[in-house]
Design a protein around this motif. Structure first.
Motif, mmCIF file in Angstrom:
data_model
loop_
_atom_site.group_PDB
_atom_site.id
_atom_site.type_symbol
_atom_site.label_atom_id
_atom_site.label_comp_id
_atom_site.label_asym_id
_atom_site.label_seq_id
_atom_site.Cartn_x
_atom_site.Cartn_y
_atom_site.Cartn_z
ATOM 1 N N ALA A 173 -28.142 4.501 43.506
ATOM 2 C CA ALA A 173 -26.729 4.802 43.166
ATOM 3 C C ALA A 173 -26.427 4.206 41.626
ATOM 4 N N SER A 174 -27.353 3.972 40.939
ATOM 5 C CA SER A 174 -26.979 3.428 39.504
ATOM 6 C C SER A 174 -25.801 4.136 38.984
ATOM 7 N N ARG A 175 -25.971 5.150 38.761
ATOM 8 C CA ARG A 175 -24.870 6.189 38.136
ATOM 9 C C ARG A 175 -23.425 5.949 38.754
ATOM 10 N N ALA A 176 -23.566 6.109 40.121
ATOM 11 C CA ALA A 176 -22.271 5.821 40.938
ATOM 12 C C ALA A 176 -21.696 4.432 40.686
ATOM 13 N N VAL A 177 -22.791 3.161 40.607
ATOM 14 C CA VAL A 177 -22.430 2.033 39.990
ATOM 15 C C VAL A 177 -21.676 2.329 38.710
ATOM 16 N N GLY A 178 -21.866 2.740 37.717
ATOM 17 C CA GLY A 178 -21.479 2.972 36.487
ATOM 18 C C GLY A 178 -20.040 3.608 36.591
ATOM 19 N N MET A 179 -19.968 4.525 37.435
ATOM 20 C CA MET A 179 -18.525 5.460 37.470
ATOM 21 C C MET A 179 -17.700 4.358 38.317
ATOM 22 N N ALA A 180 -18.145 3.750 39.324
ATOM 23 C CA ALA A 180 -17.238 2.834 39.769
ATOM 24 C C ALA A 180 -16.772 1.576 38.702
ATOM 25 N N ASN A 181 -17.713 1.217 37.775
ATOM 26 C CA ASN A 181 -17.331 0.267 36.927
ATOM 27 C C ASN A 181 -16.268 0.855 36.175
ATOM 28 N N SER A 182 -16.498 2.085 35.725
ATOM 29 C CA SER A 182 -15.603 2.652 34.684
ATOM 30 C C SER A 182 -14.108 2.833 35.458
ATOM 31 N N LYS A 183 -13.864 2.784 36.581
ATOM 32 C CA LYS A 183 -12.842 2.779 37.284
ATOM 33 C C LYS A 183 -12.181 1.527 37.794
ATOM 34 N N ASN A 184 -12.732 0.345 37.074
ATOM 35 C CA ASN A 184 -12.413 -0.921 37.644
ATOM 36 C C ASN A 184 -10.766 -1.221 36.970
ATOM 37 N N PRO A 185 -9.936 -1.242 37.788
ATOM 38 C CA PRO A 185 -8.625 -1.522 37.125
ATOM 39 C C PRO A 185 -8.262 -3.221 36.875
ATOM 40 N N ILE A 186 -8.940 -3.926 37.250
ATOM 41 C CA ILE A 186 -9.058 -5.338 36.889
ATOM 42 C C ILE A 186 -9.806 -5.973 36.093
ATOM 43 N N LEU A 187 -9.791 -5.471 34.694
ATOM 44 C CA LEU A 187 -10.993 -5.870 33.789
ATOM 45 C C LEU A 187 -10.788 -7.570 33.622
ATOM 46 N N ILE A 188 -12.023 -8.081 33.354
ATOM 47 C CA ILE A 188 -12.299 -9.501 33.184
ATOM 48 C C ILE A 188 -12.171 -10.220 34.448
ATOM 49 N N LEU A 189 -11.331 -9.980 35.246
ATOM 50 C CA LEU A 189 -11.200 -10.768 36.488
ATOM 51 C C LEU A 189 -12.182 -10.144 37.661
ATOM 52 N N MET A 190 -12.573 -9.083 37.505
ATOM 53 C CA MET A 190 -13.781 -8.370 38.114
ATOM 54 C C MET A 190 -14.612 -7.876 37.034
ATOM 55 N N PRO A 191 -15.571 -8.982 36.749
ATOM 56 C CA PRO A 191 -16.175 -8.843 35.336
ATOM 57 C C PRO A 191 -17.360 -7.747 34.960
ATOM 58 N N CYS A 192 -16.808 -6.322 35.193
ATOM 59 C CA CYS A 192 -17.564 -5.272 35.083
ATOM 60 C C CYS A 192 -18.224 -5.423 33.430
ATOM 61 N N HIS A 193 -17.858 -6.372 32.498
ATOM 62 C CA HIS A 193 -18.425 -6.398 31.533
ATOM 63 C C HIS A 193 -19.724 -7.198 31.525
ATOM 64 N N ARG A 194 -20.200 -7.767 32.657
ATOM 65 C CA ARG A 194 -21.444 -8.391 32.783
ATOM 66 C C ARG A 194 -22.664 -7.167 33.209
ATOM 67 N N VAL A 195 -22.113 -6.182 33.283
ATOM 68 C CA VAL A 195 -23.172 -5.114 33.788
ATOM 69 C C VAL A 195 -23.732 -4.332 32.713
ATOM 70 N N VAL A 196 -24.767 -4.416 32.301
ATOM 71 C CA VAL A 196 -25.537 -3.655 31.295
ATOM 72 C C VAL A 196 -26.470 -2.683 31.627
ATOM 73 N N GLY A 197 -27.106 -1.893 30.854
ATOM 74 C CA GLY A 197 -27.977 -1.076 30.860
ATOM 75 C C GLY A 197 -29.262 -1.790 31.354
ATOM 76 N N LEU A 198 -30.247 -0.950 32.078
ATOM 77 C CA LEU A 198 -31.786 -1.262 32.577
ATOM 78 C C LEU A 198 -32.471 -2.086 31.413
ATOM 79 N N ASP A 199 -32.319 -1.691 30.230
ATOM 80 C CA ASP A 199 -32.827 -2.265 28.836
ATOM 81 C C ASP A 199 -32.243 -3.415 28.350
#
Length: 156
Positions: free
Chosen positions: A104-130
């Protein structure tokens, strides 16, 4: 009742909202010239203090009640984001594996894009496989600055 405050930061203005004692939204304001009046509460003042401490490197975490609206899958992803240690990153695939959905990597990406609480729920810590930076609601420049900030202060 929803209360909203605005925080001036080195990364730009942030809007943060509270509903019934929980932080429900945090995002960067795109047009700082159209910031309406604010409604600070004790929780929003506490959040402002913690965000400023995080951004100046004197704090690495947050102690705030969060309540993000989303699907069960999104909430599972967001909960996992909060477990990624300060100064570290995980790939979308790793997050998918951590929630028991390895395909579900793509779905994880979509969930990250819907994160309503940036910084506090740190989606900035998620990067591409490379390890490359990929999407961030506030822009890749902000994501890069947040990661650089954490890398700078992680060794202290």
């Amino acid at each position: 009742m929803k209360h909203t405050a605005y925080i001036k930061t080195v990364l730009g203005p942030i809007e943060i909202s509270e509903v019934d004692g929980f932080i429900t939204e945090l995002f960067f304001v795109k047009d700082p010239y159209e910031i309406p009046g604010e409604q600070k509460t004790p929780l929003l003042e506490k959040a402002e203090k913690q965000i400023k401490e995080y951004l100046d490197g004197t704090s690495r975490g947050f102690d705030l009640p969060l309540a993000a609206k989303g699907t069960e899958f999104q909430k599972a992803v967001w909960e996992t984001l909060c477990k990624i240690p300060y100064g570290e990153t995980r790939s979308y695939k790793q997050v998918a594996e951590l929630i028991g959905r390895p395909d579900a990597s793509r779905a994880v990406g979509m969930a990250n894009s819907k994160n309503p609480i940036l910084i506090l729920m740190p989606c900035h810590r998620v990067v591409g496989l490379d390890g490359k930076l990929t999407g961030y609601a506030a822009g890749l420049g902000i994501k890069e600055q947040l990661l650089e900030l954490e890398m700078t202060y992680a060794g202290r």
